[in-house]
Design a protein around this motif. Structure first.
Motif, mmCIF file in Angstrom:
data_model
loop_
_atom_site.group_PDB
_atom_site.id
_atom_site.type_symbol
_atom_site.label_atom_id
_atom_site.label_comp_id
_atom_site.label_asym_id
_atom_site.label_seq_id
_atom_site.Cartn_x
_atom_site.Cartn_y
_atom_site.Cartn_z
ATOM 1 N N ASN A 31 18.489 -25.427 18.661
ATOM 2 C CA ASN A 31 17.775 -26.059 19.767
ATOM 3 C C ASN A 31 17.459 -25.069 20.876
ATOM 4 O O ASN A 31 16.467 -25.206 21.572
ATOM 5 N N ASN A 32 18.312 -24.105 21.095
ATOM 6 C CA ASN A 32 18.176 -23.187 22.217
ATOM 7 C C ASN A 32 17.954 -21.770 21.725
ATOM 8 O O ASN A 32 18.779 -20.910 21.914
ATOM 9 N N GLU A 60 13.846 -21.898 31.191
ATOM 10 C CA GLU A 60 14.274 -21.786 29.807
ATOM 11 C C GLU A 60 13.035 -21.491 28.969
ATOM 12 O O GLU A 60 12.043 -22.199 29.062
ATOM 13 N N THR A 61 13.093 -20.433 28.188
ATOM 14 C CA THR A 61 11.982 -20.127 27.290
ATOM 15 C C THR A 61 12.373 -20.548 25.890
ATOM 16 O O THR A 61 13.536 -20.487 25.509
ATOM 17 N N THR A 62 11.375 -20.984 25.137
ATOM 18 C CA THR A 62 11.625 -21.452 23.783
ATOM 19 C C THR A 62 10.866 -20.588 22.796
ATOM 20 O O THR A 62 10.001 -19.803 23.176
ATOM 21 N N MET A 63 11.175 -20.785 21.528
ATOM 22 C CA MET A 63 10.491 -20.036 20.472
ATOM 23 C C MET A 63 9.053 -20.522 20.301
ATOM 24 O O MET A 63 8.261 -19.883 19.639
ATOM 25 N N LYS A 64 8.707 -21.649 20.893
ATOM 26 C CA LYS A 64 7.360 -22.200 20.775
ATOM 27 C C LYS A 64 6.413 -21.628 21.827
ATOM 28 O O LYS A 64 5.391 -22.225 22.130
ATOM 29 N N LEU A 68 10.179 -23.829 30.233
ATOM 30 C CA LEU A 68 10.584 -25.111 30.774
ATOM 31 C C LEU A 68 11.270 -24.883 32.115
ATOM 32 O O LEU A 68 12.194 -24.077 32.210
ATOM 33 N N PHE A 69 10.784 -25.580 33.130
ATOM 34 C CA PHE A 69 11.356 -25.516 34.473
ATOM 35 C C PHE A 69 11.892 -26.909 34.790
ATOM 36 O O PHE A 69 11.239 -27.700 35.462
ATOM 37 N N SER A 70 13.069 -27.229 34.291
ATOM 38 C CA SER A 70 13.601 -28.589 34.377
ATOM 39 C C SER A 70 14.061 -28.966 35.777
ATOM 40 O O SER A 70 14.218 -30.149 36.071
ATOM 41 N N THR A 94 6.282 -27.338 32.901
ATOM 42 C CA THR A 94 6.288 -26.591 31.652
ATOM 43 C C THR A 94 5.079 -25.670 31.658
ATOM 44 O O THR A 94 4.051 -25.981 32.262
ATOM 45 N N GLU A 95 5.225 -24.537 30.999
ATOM 46 C CA GLU A 95 4.107 -23.616 30.833
ATOM 47 C C GLU A 95 3.895 -23.375 29.352
ATOM 48 O O GLU A 95 4.803 -22.924 28.661
ATOM 49 N N ASN A 96 2.709 -23.672 28.870
ATOM 50 C CA ASN A 96 2.321 -23.350 27.514
ATOM 51 C C ASN A 96 1.678 -21.963 27.575
ATOM 52 O O ASN A 96 0.555 -21.817 28.043
#
Length: 172
Positions: A31-32, A60-64, A68-70, A94-96
């Motif tokens: 997940n992380n 938080e950066t993801t593999m996608k 994410l700025f929660s 969120t930033e895509n």
């Protein structure tokens, strides 16, 4: 003396090692699979000139290829003289990175250099076309009026804008 010391360390390592792979536990989370940071400041430059600064309590950066700025963000847009042209703040974002689009949600406040303020619950900032927009309910407060409606489009500095589906105008 040196040989005895070296031999005792070697024996200690040999005795404490295990050949039973069942005793080794590897923990990972699917997940992380990205990075995490606190008290983040990101500066965006265009042709060597500071254009935007983003501040966030957490990222938080993801593999996608998204961020994410929660706990929210605040973004400042500057001109060449580093005067603040616009500010965006929100409780969640969120930033895509592939599409270069920010989505800000929850208590979104957009202000410009003329002290005009837009309030909404969801706003998109497309950095590739340099536009800010939403189809959600908005309230725009200017020096002389409060305008409410559904839909808003602006340049990324909130200097030229239009509202759609205006439901009310209150003159101050």
């Amino acid at each position: 003396m040196f040989n005895k010391y070296f031999l005792s360390i070697y024996m200690l390592l040999f005795v404490t090692c295990t050949s039973n792979t069942g005793d080794i536990r590897i923990t990972s989370s699917t997940n992380n699979m990205g990075d995490f940071g606190r008290d983040v400041e990101i500066s965006y430059y265009s042709k060597g000139i500071l254009e935007f600064e983003l501040f966030a309590p957490e990222i938080e950066t993801t593999m996608k290829k998204s961020k994410l700025f929660s706990k929210g963000i605040t973004v400042y847009a500057y001109n060449i003289d580093l005067d603040t042209l616009a500010t965006i703040s929100a409780n969640f974002a969120t930033e895509n990175q592939e599409k270069d689009i920010f989505e800000v949600r929850k208590n979104v406040v957009l202000t410009n250099a003329q002290n005009e303020q837009l309030n909404t619950e969801k706003l998109f900032w497309d950095r590739s076309i340099k536009k800010i927009y939403t189809d959600e309910f908005v309230t725009l407060t200017t020096e002389k009026q409060i305008i409410m409606g559904f839909g808003f489009t602006s340049d990324q500095y909130f200097s030229t804008y239009s509202l759609s589906n205006i439901t009310a105008t209150i003159y101050l």
